[in-house]
Design a protein around this motif. Structure first.
Motif, mmCIF file in Angstrom:
data_model
loop_
_atom_site.group_PDB
_atom_site.id
_atom_site.type_symbol
_atom_site.label_atom_id
_atom_site.label_comp_id
_atom_site.label_asym_id
_atom_site.label_seq_id
_atom_site.Cartn_x
_atom_site.Cartn_y
_atom_site.Cartn_z
ATOM 1 N N ASN A 35 3.566 48.377 -14.121
ATOM 2 C CA ASN A 35 4.875 48.046 -14.675
ATOM 3 C C ASN A 35 5.738 47.225 -13.723
ATOM 4 O O ASN A 35 6.915 47.024 -13.976
ATOM 5 N N GLY A 36 5.158 46.777 -12.610
ATOM 6 C CA GLY A 36 5.908 45.974 -11.662
ATOM 7 C C GLY A 36 6.842 46.779 -10.782
ATOM 8 O O GLY A 36 7.723 46.241 -10.136
ATOM 9 N N ARG A 37 6.632 48.078 -10.734
ATOM 10 C CA ARG A 37 7.452 48.964 -9.892
ATOM 11 C C ARG A 37 6.640 49.365 -8.662
ATOM 12 O O ARG A 37 5.420 49.285 -8.651
ATOM 13 N N TRP A 38 7.348 49.854 -7.668
ATOM 14 C CA TRP A 38 6.714 50.321 -6.440
ATOM 15 C C TRP A 38 6.594 51.829 -6.508
ATOM 16 O O TRP A 38 7.585 52.534 -6.688
ATOM 17 N N ALA A 39 5.385 52.336 -6.379
ATOM 18 C CA ALA A 39 5.127 53.757 -6.562
ATOM 19 C C ALA A 39 4.255 54.302 -5.434
ATOM 20 O O ALA A 39 3.430 53.594 -4.867
ATOM 21 N N ALA A 40 4.444 55.571 -5.150
ATOM 22 C CA ALA A 40 3.659 56.238 -4.115
ATOM 23 C C ALA A 40 2.256 56.586 -4.600
ATOM 24 O O ALA A 40 1.339 56.750 -3.805
ATOM 25 N N SER A 41 2.094 56.699 -5.920
ATOM 26 C CA SER A 41 0.782 57.021 -6.480
ATOM 27 C C SER A 41 0.692 56.425 -7.878
ATOM 28 O O SER A 41 1.679 55.955 -8.420
ATOM 29 N N GLY A 42 -0.485 56.498 -8.442
ATOM 30 C CA GLY A 42 -0.691 56.010 -9.800
ATOM 31 C C GLY A 42 -0.736 57.140 -10.812
ATOM 32 O O GLY A 42 -1.368 57.014 -11.854
ATOM 33 N N LYS A 43 -0.081 58.238 -10.531
ATOM 34 C CA LYS A 43 -0.135 59.394 -11.425
ATOM 35 C C LYS A 43 0.502 59.122 -12.782
ATOM 36 O O LYS A 43 -0.027 59.521 -13.807
ATOM 37 N N LYS A 44 1.668 58.458 -12.796
ATOM 38 C CA LYS A 44 2.346 58.182 -14.064
ATOM 39 C C LYS A 44 1.937 56.839 -14.647
ATOM 40 O O LYS A 44 1.695 56.724 -15.841
ATOM 41 N N VAL A 45 1.897 55.818 -13.805
ATOM 42 C CA VAL A 45 1.525 54.464 -14.212
ATOM 43 C C VAL A 45 0.491 53.978 -13.208
ATOM 44 O O VAL A 45 0.719 54.071 -11.996
ATOM 45 N N PRO A 46 -0.644 53.452 -13.663
ATOM 46 C CA PRO A 46 -1.693 53.024 -12.732
ATOM 47 C C PRO A 46 -1.216 51.971 -11.732
ATOM 48 O O PRO A 46 -0.405 51.099 -12.067
ATOM 49 N N LEU A 47 -1.714 52.072 -10.516
ATOM 50 C CA LEU A 47 -1.452 51.071 -9.495
ATOM 51 C C LEU A 47 -2.306 49.846 -9.780
ATOM 52 O O LEU A 47 -3.431 49.965 -10.262
ATOM 53 N N LEU A 48 -1.777 48.672 -9.454
ATOM 54 C CA LEU A 48 -2.572 47.448 -9.570
ATOM 55 C C LEU A 48 -3.449 47.338 -8.336
ATOM 56 O O LEU A 48 -2.985 47.538 -7.214
ATOM 57 N N VAL A 49 -4.715 47.007 -8.548
ATOM 58 C CA VAL A 49 -5.650 46.843 -7.432
ATOM 59 C C VAL A 49 -6.443 45.550 -7.609
ATOM 60 O O VAL A 49 -6.554 45.018 -8.714
ATOM 61 N N TRP A 50 -6.971 45.079 -6.501
ATOM 62 C CA TRP A 50 -7.822 43.894 -6.474
ATOM 63 C C TRP A 50 -9.108 44.263 -5.761
ATOM 64 O O TRP A 50 -9.112 45.093 -4.854
ATOM 65 N N THR A 51 -10.193 43.624 -6.166
ATOM 66 C CA THR A 51 -11.468 43.823 -5.472
ATOM 67 C C THR A 51 -11.736 42.688 -4.492
ATOM 68 O O THR A 51 -12.614 42.792 -3.653
ATOM 69 N N ASP A 52 -10.949 41.613 -4.591
ATOM 70 C CA ASP A 52 -11.100 40.442 -3.731
ATOM 71 C C ASP A 52 -9.855 40.305 -2.853
ATOM 72 O O ASP A 52 -8.739 40.198 -3.370
ATOM 73 N N GLN A 53 -10.045 40.298 -1.547
ATOM 74 C CA GLN A 53 -8.918 40.252 -0.629
ATOM 75 C C GLN A 53 -8.121 38.953 -0.759
ATOM 76 O O GLN A 53 -6.890 38.971 -0.697
ATOM 77 N N ASP A 54 -8.783 37.822 -0.933
ATOM 78 C CA ASP A 54 -8.071 36.550 -1.065
ATOM 79 C C ASP A 54 -7.203 36.526 -2.319
ATOM 80 O O ASP A 54 -6.076 36.023 -2.296
ATOM 81 N N ALA A 55 -7.696 37.069 -3.410
ATOM 82 C CA ALA A 55 -6.905 37.143 -4.643
ATOM 83 C C ALA A 55 -5.691 38.049 -4.437
ATOM 84 O O ALA A 55 -4.596 37.745 -4.920
ATOM 85 N N ALA A 56 -5.873 39.137 -3.713
ATOM 86 C CA ALA A 56 -4.756 40.045 -3.422
ATOM 87 C C ALA A 56 -3.722 39.345 -2.539
ATOM 88 O O ALA A 56 -2.516 39.493 -2.757
ATOM 89 N N LYS A 57 -4.171 38.572 -1.555
ATOM 90 C CA LYS A 57 -3.250 37.837 -0.691
ATOM 91 C C LYS A 57 -2.458 36.810 -1.494
ATOM 92 O O LYS A 57 -1.255 36.628 -1.264
#
Length: 105
Positions: A35-57
């Motif tokens: 949801n574009g928010r900063w969260a300590a965990s993905g318990k309520k809303v999943p965290l966004l993750v990347w499998t490629d470091q360059d894409a994450a950068k």
């Protein structure tokens, strides 16, 4: 095998950090969620993750420009990170979350 290993975006300058230090005596990392928010965990809303470091950068650069605060990349691993439950692999459809809060209700 590393198991569940992902790259996530983190904002070290998040506004709740001083409050958490005062109440808990430590800093709790804040990761970007679906949801574009900063969260300590993905318990309520999943965290966004990347499998490629360059894409994450690249995503961190976009988020930094949009939010005018430094967003960096770090990695997370562990059995608590489950696709579809606590994490969501970033796709182009999630691009708006890099820029700010979304109301997906």
């Amino acid at each position: 095998m590393l198991g569940n290993f992902y790259f996530v975006l983190i904002m070290a300058d998040h506004g709740l950090i001083p409050i958490e230090r005062e109440h808990h005596g430590r800093s709790v990392p804040r990761y970007l969620n679906l949801n574009g928010r900063w969260a300590a965990s993905g318990k309520k809303v999943p965290l966004l993750v990347w499998t490629d470091q360059d894409a994450a950068k690249n995503a961190a650069s976009i988020a930094t420009a949009a939010r005018k605060k430094t967003v960096t990349v770090t990695s997370v691993a562990g059995s608590e990170f489950k696709i579809g439950k606590s994490i969501h692999v970033f796709t182009p459809l999630d691009h708006e979350a890099l820029s700010g809060y979304l109301d997906r209700s």
